[in-house]
Design an enzyme around this catalytic site. Structure first.
Site, mmCIF file in Angstrom:
data_model
loop_
_atom_site.group_PDB
_atom_site.id
_atom_site.type_symbol
_atom_site.label_atom_id
_atom_site.label_comp_id
_atom_site.label_asym_id
_atom_site.label_seq_id
_atom_site.Cartn_x
_atom_site.Cartn_y
_atom_site.Cartn_z
ATOM 1 N N ARG A 23 0.944 -1.223 0.005
ATOM 2 C CA ARG A 23 -0.086 0.003 0.222
ATOM 3 C C ARG A 23 0.784 1.345 -0.021
ATOM 4 O O ARG A 23 1.614 1.418 0.814
ATOM 5 C CB ARG A 23 -0.921 0.133 1.184
ATOM 6 C CG ARG A 23 -1.834 -1.038 1.238
ATOM 7 C CD ARG A 23 -3.102 -1.062 2.207
ATOM 8 N NE ARG A 23 -3.694 -2.094 2.099
ATOM 9 C CZ ARG A 23 -4.732 -2.491 2.908
ATOM 10 N NH1 ARG A 23 -4.862 -1.851 4.053
ATOM 11 N NH2 ARG A 23 -5.244 -3.645 2.927
ATOM 12 N N SER A 115 -8.115 -0.860 0.546
ATOM 13 C CA SER A 115 -8.964 -1.401 1.743
ATOM 14 C C SER A 115 -9.766 0.047 2.230
ATOM 15 O O SER A 115 -10.332 0.848 1.593
ATOM 16 C CB SER A 115 -8.280 -2.257 2.817
ATOM 17 O OG SER A 115 -9.235 -2.605 3.921
ATOM 18 N N HIS A 116 -9.346 0.311 3.736
ATOM 19 C CA HIS A 116 -10.218 1.271 4.430
ATOM 20 C C HIS A 116 -9.446 2.425 4.087
ATOM 21 O O HIS A 116 -9.829 3.542 4.747
ATOM 22 C CB HIS A 116 -10.138 1.147 5.848
ATOM 23 C CG HIS A 116 -8.776 0.410 6.195
ATOM 24 N ND1 HIS A 116 -8.222 -0.735 6.066
ATOM 25 C CD2 HIS A 116 -7.771 1.202 7.149
ATOM 26 C CE1 HIS A 116 -6.954 -0.652 6.727
ATOM 27 N NE2 HIS A 116 -6.907 0.446 7.400
ATOM 28 N N ASP A 287 -15.944 -1.292 4.435
ATOM 29 C CA ASP A 287 -14.863 -0.481 4.147
ATOM 30 C C ASP A 287 -14.745 -0.694 2.509
ATOM 31 O O ASP A 287 -15.624 -1.181 1.827
ATOM 32 C CB ASP A 287 -13.659 -1.165 4.600
ATOM 33 C CG ASP A 287 -13.389 -2.350 4.267
ATOM 34 O OD1 ASP A 287 -14.122 -3.238 3.731
ATOM 35 O OD2 ASP A 287 -11.915 -2.537 4.540
ATOM 36 N N ASP A 289 -13.104 -1.836 0.272
ATOM 37 C CA ASP A 289 -12.840 -3.321 -0.494
ATOM 38 C C ASP A 289 -14.065 -4.376 0.260
ATOM 39 O O ASP A 289 -13.982 -5.536 -0.560
ATOM 40 C CB ASP A 289 -11.655 -3.948 -0.461
ATOM 41 C CG ASP A 289 -10.871 -4.261 0.887
ATOM 42 O OD1 ASP A 289 -11.350 -3.504 1.711
ATOM 43 O OD2 ASP A 289 -10.443 -5.102 1.063
ATOM 44 N N ASP A 291 -14.378 -6.107 2.993
ATOM 45 C CA ASP A 291 -14.115 -6.987 3.968
ATOM 46 C C ASP A 291 -14.352 -6.737 5.519
ATOM 47 O O ASP A 291 -14.466 -7.572 6.343
ATOM 48 C CB ASP A 291 -12.715 -7.745 3.763
ATOM 49 C CG ASP A 291 -11.551 -6.549 3.626
ATOM 50 O OD1 ASP A 291 -12.219 -5.331 4.005
ATOM 51 O OD2 ASP A 291 -10.320 -6.905 3.482
ATOM 52 N N ARG A 292 -14.518 -5.506 5.862
ATOM 53 C CA ARG A 292 -14.893 -5.140 7.191
ATOM 54 C C ARG A 292 -16.119 -4.642 7.276
ATOM 55 O O ARG A 292 -17.033 -4.202 6.364
ATOM 56 C CB ARG A 292 -13.890 -3.746 7.380
ATOM 57 C CG ARG A 292 -12.603 -3.873 7.285
ATOM 58 C CD ARG A 292 -11.694 -2.703 7.892
ATOM 59 N NE ARG A 292 -10.684 -2.730 7.935
ATOM 60 C CZ ARG A 292 -9.791 -2.235 8.554
ATOM 61 N NH1 ARG A 292 -10.056 -1.257 9.647
ATOM 62 N NH2 ARG A 292 -8.196 -2.500 8.792
ATOM 63 N N THR A 356 -2.142 -10.247 13.920
ATOM 64 C CA THR A 356 -2.948 -9.382 13.133
ATOM 65 C C THR A 356 -2.733 -9.608 11.823
ATOM 66 O O THR A 356 -1.558 -9.768 11.355
ATOM 67 C CB THR A 356 -2.508 -8.078 13.610
ATOM 68 O OG1 THR A 356 -2.855 -7.679 14.981
ATOM 69 C CG2 THR A 356 -3.552 -6.987 12.541
ATOM 70 N N GLU A 375 -11.263 -10.080 13.893
ATOM 71 C CA GLU A 375 -10.496 -9.273 14.221
ATOM 72 C C GLU A 375 -11.091 -7.832 14.986
ATOM 73 O O GLU A 375 -12.243 -7.874 14.511
ATOM 74 C CB GLU A 375 -9.588 -8.593 13.181
ATOM 75 C CG GLU A 375 -8.664 -9.762 12.464
ATOM 76 C CD GLU A 375 -7.553 -9.226 11.638
ATOM 77 O OE1 GLU A 375 -6.332 -8.917 12.103
ATOM 78 O OE2 GLU A 375 -7.645 -8.795 10.453
ATOM 79 N N SER A 377 -10.551 -5.191 14.366
ATOM 80 C CA SER A 377 -10.588 -3.907 13.417
ATOM 81 C C SER A 377 -11.718 -4.237 12.430
ATOM 82 O O SER A 377 -11.701 -3.849 11.291
ATOM 83 C CB SER A 377 -9.339 -4.007 12.537
ATOM 84 O OG SER A 377 -9.138 -5.192 12.003
#
Ligand code: VG1
Ligand code: CO
Length: 559
Positions: A23, A115-116, A287, A289, A291-292, A356, A375, A377
């Site tokens: 990233r 992601s986020h 989020d 992408d 996944d959250r 993590t 997680e 997160s």
């Protein structure tokens, strides 16, 4: 027929994948050959298996996704890949990539997301490789990719392939003497079909619609202008008939509308306010992408991800997928509060604590030892794929709510009544200067691993804590016995409460310090987490001298 061109290049420093892929700022990826180098290194890490292989490609719709998809097409063709499955317009959520890799048994996939993290020309981009189990590449593979980036001299590309990624269908190209196939797929269909196998859609639909005895159950789903928009519309609006006004920000935007697509109380404050002041029984946000997830109940009652995991763990029998597969072990990342451990113990399941990052769950799932994991997160998921899965989590919650007939907060209160409560909070200090933060971690590690620290007493407010354990967390994978070191500084006290310090591995500039605090109460379960944890938070700040090193007197985000 198109020809393969070999382009000379030089290595770039710093192409080391972090917690979840490489990233960096968009402008870093825009440097000449920067992106090409990394893509070539991903393909090279797969050695001979790449020739004749199929790969899945897609991303979260952020700025640069389409351009990088085009590069991946051309470099894949140059390296003998036989076939690409690409989401239309370059769109695929992270869990959808995982599913498609598994469903079509491909060699792997390339996910284009940060992601986020915010998107747009001045913000972040990311590239991640997932293996044939559908999961993020393990450390061994990402280290190999990194090593290749440090020595790369050439990449192979077919520059004159013109591929239309906007139209669903198959496009065939002749490269050297071989056929190269690009299949543009509906980004949503396979995933939605799978969700319909996993969950009982008619049951969720009748919850949402209500009956003569029961009011409709009103939901508000926020895609935060990320990739889940099309998934959410198809699932919640079309399949579950929730009504068009039950989804918001459901159009993927290259810059996420200027927002930070991170589903937490700070960055999804809009959703929280809408649910708090509106007539909603349930809210969820995802989020960039997909996944959250963040789950809230009526009045914006907040479910911590650690509790969400524990509650789902205790209720999996309501989900058809688990009725078929049975329930195996549970797992959480180390900083996640241990609420789920109590459920695992109660139900007799194996329980794992990993570093993590979702990549650490994959082996356990592949070995048939892990069904549900999460997680703190805002990541929750199961062995249905090898990524965390935001939409899945929302559907899992709605399944449990439909089966129990309870509200979100009643469900939580019942859970705490039975198991006690793990109060949890996380403080994030984003984009701090790197050097002092590294120094803080080094000093702190020294301090907590010195002789005499274990057993030492620390007073804060009206509480005194005695250190029972302190270390820099390391983990040996029980399946392949690989070891991950230095995964976060942990201080565990005799009463079971805990302080964890980590530096983020997903930021694109500076250092982000994460401070995780939790404590367990078996009776006093209805308190306010910030108040209950205040003495520990204070102690954590003092032990690390965090304000001094970060130069901040308050965190950027509190969860
Ligand atoms: C963060 C989270 C971690 C999560 C990772 C990827 O990592 O803490 O739990 O797995 O992001 O999530 P870090 O190293 O910044 O703490 V995502 O939604 O980027 O794929
Ligand atoms: Co994500």
């Amino acid at each position: 027929m198109s020809n393969i061109v070999i382009v000379n290049t030089n290595p770039y420093e710093g192409q080391k994948p972090g917690t979840s892929g490489l990233r960096k700022k968009v402008k870093v990826f825009l440097q000449e050959n920067y992106t090409e180098n990394f893509i070539q290194s991903i393909l090279d890490a797969n050695k001979n298996a790449i020739v004749g292989s199929t790969l899945v490609v897609g991303g979260d719709g952020r700025y640069l996704v389409k351009e990088v998809v085009d590069k991946i097409i051309k470099i894949s063709a140059g390296n003998g890949v036989a076939r690409l499955l690409i989401g239309q317009s370059g769109i695929l959520s992270t869990p959808a990539v995982s599913h498609i890799i598994r469903k079509y048994k491909t060699l792997g996939g390339i996910v284009l997301t940060a992601s986020h993290n915010p998107g747009g020309i001045n913000n972040d981009f990311g590239i991640k490789f997932n293996c044939n189990n559908g999961g993020p590449a393990p450390d061994g593979t990402t280290n190999e990719i990194y090593k290749l980036t440090t020595a790369i001299k050439q990449y192979k590309i077919v520059p004159d392939i013109k591929c239309d990624i906007e139209t669903i269908g198959v496009q065939r190209f002749k490269v050297a003497d071989n056929e190269f196939v690009v299949e543009i797929i509906d980004p949503v269909k396979d995933y939605v079909d799978y969700m319909k196998e996993i969950f009982d859609f008619p049951k969720i639909k009748s919850l949402l619609q209500g009956s003569e005895q029961r009011k409709p159950f009103k939901i508000l789903i926020d895609s935060m202008s990320g990739v889940t928009g099309p998934y959410v519309r198809r699932i919640f609006v079309q399949e579950l008939c929730a009504g068009g006004d039950s989804v918001r920000r459901a159009e993927p935007l290259p810059d996420f509308g200027g927002a930070h697509p991170d589903p937490n109380l700070t960055y999804a404050a809009d959703l929280v306010a809408a649910v708090q002041h509106g007539d909603y029984d349930f809210g969820a946000a995802f989020d960039g992408d997909g996944d959250r997830n963040m789950i809230i109940g009526r009045g914006a009652f907040f479910v911590t991800p650690s509790d969400s995991l524990a509650v789902l763990g205790s209720q999996l029998q309501h989900i058809p997928y688990f009725q078929r597969t049975g329930v195996r072990g549970f797992a959480r990342s180390m900083p996640t509060a241990a609420a789920v451990d109590r459920v695992a113990r109660d139900l007799g399941h194996e329980m794992f604590q990993v570093p993590t990052g979702w990549k650490y769950f994959g082996n356990l799932m592949d070995a048939g030892r892990l069904s549900l994991c999460g997680e703190e997160s805002f990541g929750t998921g199961s062995d249905h794929v090898r990524e965390k899965d935001g939409v899945w989590a929302a559907l899992a919650w709605l399944s449990v709510l439909a089966a129990s007939g309870l509200s979100v907060d009643q469900l939580l209160r019942n859970h705490w009544q039975k198991y006690g409560r793990n109060y949890f909070t996380r403080y994030d200090y984003e984009e701090c200067p790197s050097d002092p933060c590294n120094e803080m971690m080094q000093e702190l590690e020294k301090k907590i691993t010195e002789a005499g620290f274990i057993g030492s007493k620390h007073t804060s407010g009206d509480k005194t804590y005695v250190v029972a354990e302190a270390d820099n967390f390391s983990y040996m994978d029980p399946v392949d016995r690989s070891v991950a070191m230095k995964q976060g500084l942990r201080i565990v006290f005799e009463d079971g409460s805990r302080i964890v310090y980590r530096l983020s591995g997903t930021g694109s500039s500076g250092a982000t310090v994460r401070l995780y605090i939790d404590s367990y109460e078996d009776k006093d379960v209805l308190g306010d987490a910030q108040l209950m944890l205040r003495p520990l938070i204070q102690l954590a700040l003092e032990l690390a001298q965090l304000p001094r090193y970060t130069g901040r007197d308050a965190p950027t985000v509190i969860t």
